[in-house]
Design an enzyme around this catalytic site. Structure first.
Site, mmCIF file in Angstrom:
data_model
loop_
_atom_site.group_PDB
_atom_site.id
_atom_site.type_symbol
_atom_site.label_atom_id
_atom_site.label_comp_id
_atom_site.label_asym_id
_atom_site.label_seq_id
_atom_site.Cartn_x
_atom_site.Cartn_y
_atom_site.Cartn_z
ATOM 1 N N GLY A 16 -5.148 -20.575 -39.229
ATOM 2 C CA GLY A 16 -5.009 -22.597 -39.130
ATOM 3 C C GLY A 16 -3.257 -22.144 -38.221
ATOM 4 O O GLY A 16 -2.060 -22.301 -37.848
ATOM 5 N N ASN A 18 -3.795 -23.654 -35.048
ATOM 6 C CA ASN A 18 -3.495 -25.592 -34.677
ATOM 7 C C ASN A 18 -2.345 -25.971 -35.876
ATOM 8 O O ASN A 18 -1.541 -26.717 -36.018
ATOM 9 C CB ASN A 18 -4.915 -26.046 -34.887
ATOM 10 C CG ASN A 18 -5.650 -25.386 -33.109
ATOM 11 O OD1 ASN A 18 -5.532 -26.149 -32.445
ATOM 12 N ND2 ASN A 18 -6.865 -24.863 -33.386
ATOM 13 N N MET A 94 -14.136 -25.613 -41.521
ATOM 14 C CA MET A 94 -15.794 -25.547 -40.609
ATOM 15 C C MET A 94 -17.039 -25.916 -41.429
ATOM 16 O O MET A 94 -18.310 -25.178 -41.481
ATOM 17 C CB MET A 94 -15.366 -23.988 -40.410
ATOM 18 C CG MET A 94 -14.611 -23.391 -39.123
ATOM 19 S SD MET A 94 -14.527 -24.091 -37.477
ATOM 20 C CE MET A 94 -16.164 -23.789 -36.434
ATOM 21 N N ARG A 95 -16.550 -26.349 -42.671
ATOM 22 C CA ARG A 95 -18.101 -26.892 -43.047
ATOM 23 C C ARG A 95 -18.756 -28.743 -42.381
ATOM 24 O O ARG A 95 -17.700 -29.371 -42.157
ATOM 25 C CB ARG A 95 -17.045 -27.816 -45.079
ATOM 26 C CG ARG A 95 -16.863 -25.577 -45.182
ATOM 27 C CD ARG A 95 -17.717 -25.240 -44.916
ATOM 28 N NE ARG A 95 -18.748 -25.610 -46.305
ATOM 29 C CZ ARG A 95 -20.070 -24.865 -46.633
ATOM 30 N NH1 ARG A 95 -19.995 -23.384 -45.546
ATOM 31 N NH2 ARG A 95 -21.353 -24.787 -47.076
ATOM 32 N N ASN A 111 -10.230 -34.183 -35.468
ATOM 33 C CA ASN A 111 -10.891 -33.617 -35.261
ATOM 34 C C ASN A 111 -10.526 -32.572 -33.992
ATOM 35 O O ASN A 111 -10.524 -33.179 -33.048
ATOM 36 C CB ASN A 111 -12.531 -33.284 -35.362
ATOM 37 C CG ASN A 111 -13.064 -31.752 -35.413
ATOM 38 O OD1 ASN A 111 -12.583 -30.921 -36.328
ATOM 39 N ND2 ASN A 111 -14.282 -31.253 -35.308
ATOM 40 N N HIS A 113 -11.871 -29.461 -31.132
ATOM 41 C CA HIS A 113 -12.725 -28.804 -31.075
ATOM 42 C C HIS A 113 -12.910 -28.268 -29.684
ATOM 43 O O HIS A 113 -12.426 -28.473 -28.789
ATOM 44 C CB HIS A 113 -14.661 -29.891 -30.893
ATOM 45 C CG HIS A 113 -15.690 -29.152 -30.432
ATOM 46 N ND1 HIS A 113 -16.165 -28.655 -31.789
ATOM 47 C CD2 HIS A 113 -15.904 -28.674 -29.523
ATOM 48 C CE1 HIS A 113 -17.289 -28.165 -31.280
ATOM 49 N NE2 HIS A 113 -17.951 -28.019 -29.738
ATOM 50 N N SER A 140 -11.111 -30.375 -26.769
ATOM 51 C CA SER A 140 -11.508 -32.147 -27.203
ATOM 52 C C SER A 140 -10.205 -32.367 -28.766
ATOM 53 O O SER A 140 -11.424 -32.111 -29.341
ATOM 54 C CB SER A 140 -12.569 -32.640 -26.823
ATOM 55 O OG SER A 140 -13.120 -32.284 -25.949
ATOM 56 N N ASP A 149 -19.599 -33.612 -33.990
ATOM 57 C CA ASP A 149 -18.203 -33.438 -33.045
ATOM 58 C C ASP A 149 -18.661 -34.464 -31.665
ATOM 59 O O ASP A 149 -18.639 -34.322 -30.241
ATOM 60 C CB ASP A 149 -19.215 -32.240 -31.734
ATOM 61 C CG ASP A 149 -18.636 -30.801 -33.059
ATOM 62 O OD1 ASP A 149 -17.543 -31.309 -33.804
ATOM 63 O OD2 ASP A 149 -19.574 -29.872 -32.797
ATOM 64 N N GLN A 177 -3.938 -24.732 -24.879
ATOM 65 C CA GLN A 177 -3.635 -25.954 -25.122
ATOM 66 C C GLN A 177 -4.373 -27.210 -26.241
ATOM 67 O O GLN A 177 -3.814 -27.615 -26.257
ATOM 68 C CB GLN A 177 -4.782 -26.357 -23.804
ATOM 69 C CG GLN A 177 -5.124 -25.712 -22.503
ATOM 70 C CD GLN A 177 -3.045 -25.653 -21.855
ATOM 71 O OE1 GLN A 177 -3.198 -26.934 -22.452
ATOM 72 N NE2 GLN A 177 -2.776 -25.516 -21.941
ATOM 73 N N GLU A 178 -5.169 -26.206 -27.192
ATOM 74 C CA GLU A 178 -5.383 -27.131 -28.370
ATOM 75 C C GLU A 178 -3.693 -27.104 -29.152
ATOM 76 O O GLU A 178 -3.812 -27.911 -29.209
ATOM 77 C CB GLU A 178 -6.304 -25.389 -29.238
ATOM 78 C CG GLU A 178 -7.473 -25.416 -28.495
ATOM 79 C CD GLU A 178 -8.296 -25.257 -29.725
ATOM 80 O OE1 GLU A 178 -8.314 -24.973 -30.633
ATOM 81 O OE2 GLU A 178 -9.502 -24.625 -29.677
HETATM 82 C C1 GAR Z 1 -9.900 -23.028 -33.321
HETATM 83 O O1 GAR Z 1 -10.321 -22.872 -31.880
HETATM 84 C C2 GAR Z 1 -10.292 -25.133 -33.065
HETATM 85 O O2 GAR Z 1 -11.242 -25.997 -32.588
HETATM 86 C C3 GAR Z 1 -12.055 -24.672 -33.707
HETATM 87 O O3 GAR Z 1 -11.769 -23.591 -34.388
HETATM 88 C C4 GAR Z 1 -10.574 -23.128 -34.292
HETATM 89 C C5 GAR Z 1 -9.606 -23.185 -35.153
HETATM 90 O O4 GAR Z 1 -8.643 -22.449 -34.944
HETATM 91 N N1 GAR Z 1 -12.853 -25.945 -34.437
HETATM 92 C C6 GAR Z 1 -13.959 -25.529 -34.470
HETATM 93 O O5 GAR Z 1 -14.879 -25.260 -33.356
HETATM 94 C C7 GAR Z 1 -14.745 -27.093 -35.629
HETATM 95 N N2 GAR Z 1 -15.407 -27.452 -34.496
HETATM 96 P P1 GAR Z 1 -7.334 -21.698 -35.545
HETATM 97 O O6 GAR Z 1 -7.268 -21.769 -37.465
HETATM 98 O O7 GAR Z 1 -6.265 -21.161 -35.303
HETATM 99 O O8 GAR Z 1 -6.374 -22.999 -36.106
#
Ligand code: GAR
Length: 222
Positions: A16, A18, A94-95, A111, A113, A140, A149, A177-178
């Site tokens: 969590g 993000n 992640m589903r 989303n 990625h 991205s 994706d 960066q995310e």
């Molecule tokens: C993040 O790095 C996100 O980009 C990735 O999962 C992580 C979640 O982290 N998402 C994917 O790979 C989707 N294809 P978080 O739970 O700390 O936000």
């Protein structure tokens, strides 16, 4: 630009971070979103605690309780639609979602990625980027389509790969960066600054500028 807060639902599966970055921007008054609900498919997701600590309603819809993926998707849709969101945000969800779900939220499902799409779709992006010997990697934000994706990209941020990078060090820099570009992309969406033309996203009617590195911080703004 000042706009009314838009109702948003966020889907998570784990840590969590993000979600936290988005919540922090909302609380700081920089992101006009009203996070109506956070849904996790995983009862143990740490992100649930982050949402609760911020006073945001949470729900667990555990995919393991459904024998068919469509049933799980339908339960998700029912919970989401009760909140009438303008935008549904996948933040480490992640589903894989089915076509009916994706069609239902077409144009309002976002989303993030951890790669510079179209490179490295799927899982384990950081170790695959290192194994491929790329000089730059990144993240991205994109609209979700049934092409996994593969939906149109809204924002990207690059980081330089260092010679001594491990998947852990690289993913930490990408994650920073995310946390920067996801709230930004959501804000652009809510401010109605994004349009779709021939499968590409325009910001304020323009294509995203070509990206180069700034020398000081090793990254580039979208
Ligand atoms: C993040 O790095 C996100 O980009 C990735 O999962 C992580 C979640 O982290 N998402 C994917 O790979 C989707 N294809 P978080 O739970 O700390 O936000």
């Amino acid at each position: 630009m000042s706009v009314a807060p838009a109702p948003v639902v966020i889907l998570i599966s784990g840590r969590g971070s993000n979600l936290k970055a988005i919540v922090d921007e909302v609380r700081a008054g920089r992101l006009p979103a009203e996070i109506r609900l956070v849904i996790s498919n995983n009862p143990g997701a740490e992100g649930l605690r982050i949402a609760q600590a911020a006073g945001i309603r949470t729900r667990v819809i555990d995919h393991r309780e459904f024998s068919e993926r469509d049933e799980f998707d339908r339960a998700l849709m029912e919970a989401i639609d009760q909140e009438q969101p303008k935008l549904v945000v996948l933040a480490g969800f992640m589903r894989i979602l089915g076509d009916a779900f994706i069609r239902h939220y077409a144009g309002r499902l976002m989303n993030i990625h951890p790669s510079l799409l179209p490179a490295f779709k799927g899982l384990n992006t950081h170790s695959r980027a290192l194994a491929a010997g790329v000089s730059e990697h990144g993240t991205s934000v994109h609209l979700v389509t049934s092409d996994l994706d593969g939906g149109p990209v809204i924002a990207q941020a690059r980081v330089r790969v260092q010679p001594d990078d491990s998947p852990t060090t690289l993913s930490a820099r990408v994650l920073e960066q995310e946390h920067r570009i996801y709230p930004l992309a959501i804000r652009w969406f809510i401010e109605k600054r994004l349009t779709l033309l021939d499968g590409q996203i325009l910001l304020d009617g323009q294509r995203r500028p070509e990206q180069g590195f700034s020398t000081d911080n090793n990254t580039v703004c979208p």
